[in-house]
Each structure stands twice: as C-alpha cells, then as structure tokens.
Design an enzyme around this catalytic site. Structure first.
Site: not given
Ligand SMILES: NC(=O)C1=CN([C@@H]2O[C@H](COP(=O)(O)OP(=O)(O)OC[C@H]3O[C@@H](n4cnc5c(N)ncnc54)[C@H](OP(=O)(O)O)[C@@H]3O)[C@@H](O)[C@H]2O)C=CC1
Ligand SMILES: O=C(O)C1=N[C@H](C(=O)O)C[C@H](O)C1
Length: 250
Positions: A135, A139
């Site tokens: 990744h 992450k």
């Molecule tokens: N299931 C899937 O297919 C996928 C899952 N994911 C998962 O999604 C999650 C987010 O990933 P990613 O976008 O890369 O992470 P980021 O850190 O880019 O985004 C997370 C966002 O959530 C915000 N945040 C934190 N706490 C809160 C809250 N209480 N309410 C609202 N917003 C909040 C953060 O703000 P701040 O920056 O101010 O902390 C940040 O903007 C991870 O757990 C990742 O593993 C990601 C991609 C695909």
């Molecule tokens: O954090 C990410 O980027 C992603 N998170 C998910 C995971 O932890 O499996 C899904 C994907 O791999 C992207």
C-alpha cells in the site's frame, strides 16, 4: 422517483473525497452532507440522510456507526480495524434498531473481492500459502483489512479441508521477518511511495506455485462497489460483512 439521500463521513480523505464525487455524479443519489473530522453528526439528521458512507479511521468508526444506527441511518463502511469484539458491539446496537442495515466491506473493488474468493477456493489444494499486501505509505493500519480478511478465509478453508499446519522449518528469525500470523497464515505488509492498494496471495505445492494478484491503481476502483452498497443496504437490515453478499458471483 425520489433520490436516495446520501452523506459521506471522512469526506476530505483520500477515498472519502472520491466517494463524494461518485455520489454527486450518480443520477439516483443525492449528496446531502459531506462531513470531516470535527463536524457535528447531528448534521446527518438535519440533512435527512438515509445512508451514510463511512470512510474515516478505526478510531472514529465505532462512534459514528453508533450514532447512525441509533438514528436509523443505514451505513456502508469501508473503514478498517474490525475485530470480533467490535462486530459484537455493532450487532448489539443493530439489535435495538432492527430495520437499519450496515454493510462493512473490507474492500469495495470487484477485483479484490474476487481475489479473496479465488484464494479461498485454492487454499485447500496447496500446502503453503502466504499473503503480501502492498500500500501507499499514508496508510494507517497494517496489515490491511483486505489482507486480514483474505487470510481468515484461507485459514477457514484449510481447516474445513483438514489441512495441517504449513511447512516451515524456521528456527531463528528477526522480529517480523515471517510477517504477522493471521490464523496461521503469514501476512506481510509493504508500504511504498508510488503504490495505492495491491495484494498477492502465493500458494505453493510440490513442484508448483500459484500467484493471485490484484492491483487497485486509482481510488475510482472502489466506487462501483460503494455505489452498489449504498443502493442495496437500504433493503438489507442487520449486518452484512463483505461486498460479495451483494454481488452475484455464482
Ligand atoms: N474498503 C475499501 O475498499 C477501502 C477502505 N479504505 C479504508 O478507509 C479508511 C480511510 O482511508 P483513507 O481515505 O486513505 O484515509 P484518510 O486519512 O485519507 O481519510 C480519512 C478521513 O477521515 C477523517 N476523519 C477522521 N475522523 C473523523 C470523524 N470522526 N468524522 C469524520 N471524518 C473523520 C480524517 O480527517 P483528518 O485528516 O482531519 O484526521 C480524514 O480526512 C481507512 O480505514 C482505509 O483502510 C480505503 C480505501 C478502500
Ligand atoms: O487504506 C487503503 O488505502 C485501503 N484500505 C483497505 C484495506 O485496508 O484493505 C482497502 C484497500 O486495500 C485500500
């Protein structure tokens, strides 16, 4: 026909910002709120959100879901960090709001869902199996939720087939050299600038190996799964774990 009213939590994050654009572009959905850290959850109620897309952090997701479920707002969750304890807590909240649906998807991309399915199907035929997830360096968690789930599915398939422990004669090793142990399956995490989200499952038997690899090259890969989840979760009360339950995979 009226549009489904959707809100995104984590709307300024890597995947959340892409989800905001995807919901805005969908003809049958209306984006009614896009909240980040520090924004008030009450906005969801004021905006009349019917479905929330939860893409925040493992530290925030439980509180956010508790609020949504108490207010009868369905949720599609991509955030990682799911343990048996957390799932049990969510089941308890949902029991008090039986018409509310929550989908938790370790991965929303169809290729990743198929990787998990193929790995589960292959597991019984090979003596050895290891998972490598790769990744972007931003992450927060390791191993990935996808790798964790993949390893659990492989381990369950091996158990069901009566497979023994994997061959491994290692006597001495530096800490971490053999990866994390998820139900007996080694899982290795790589964090590398330039990558997004990738996974390899390597299976080995006498004289042959099988490699199942998936690459998400852009966050757009997760959007069809998120939109499908939003459309389906409103008629799927209770907890659904895994996007595969909303896909006809045969
Ligand atoms: N299931 C899937 O297919 C996928 C899952 N994911 C998962 O999604 C999650 C987010 O990933 P990613 O976008 O890369 O992470 P980021 O850190 O880019 O985004 C997370 C966002 O959530 C915000 N945040 C934190 N706490 C809160 C809250 N209480 N309410 C609202 N917003 C909040 C953060 O703000 P701040 O920056 O101010 O902390 C940040 O903007 C991870 O757990 C990742 O593993 C990601 C991609 C695909
Ligand atoms: O954090 C990410 O980027 C992603 N998170 C998910 C995971 O932890 O499996 C899904 C994907 O791999 C992207």
């Amino acid at each position: 026909m009226s549009k489904l009213r959707v809100a995104v939590l984590g709307a300024r994050g890597r995947i959340g910002s892409e989800a905001v654009r995807a919901v805005e572009a969908a003809d049958d959905l209306e984006l009614v709120a896009a909240l980040g850290r520090g924004d008030k959850l009450e906005t969801l109620v004021e905006a009349g959100a019917e479905v929330v897309v939860e893409l925040t952090t493992p530290a925030s997701v439980m509180g956010n879901l508790d609020f949504c479920v108490r207010h009868g707002i369905h949720a599609v969750v991509g955030t990682t960090g799911w343990t048996d304890e957390r799932l049990a807590q969510l089941h308890t909240s949902l029991a008090a709001s039986p018409r509310t649906g929550v989908l938790i998807a370790p991965n929303f991309s169809i290729g990743a869902v198929l990787t998990m399915k193929f790995s589960e199907a292959a597991a019984r035929w090979f003596e050895s199996v290891e998972v490598i997830e790769l990744h972007h360096p931003g992450k927060a968690d390791a191993p990935s939720g996808t790798a964790h789930r993949t390893a659990q599915l492989i381990a369950a398939a091996r158990t069901a087939a009566g497979s023994g422990p994997q061959p491994d004669a290692t006597v001495t090793a530096l800490d971490g050299a053999r990866g994390a142990d998820v139900d007996g399956v080694p899982v290795h995490s790589v964090r590398l600038r330039g990558l997004l989200a990738h996974q390899e499952v390597i299976l080995g038997a006498e004289g042959e190996t099988l490699t199942i690899r998936h690459d998400s090259l852009h966050h757009s890969s997760f959007m069809p799964g998120i939109l499908l989840g939003v459309r389906r979760v409103v008629s799927a009360p209770g907890l659904t774990f895994g996007l595969e339950h909303f896909l006809d995979l045969g």
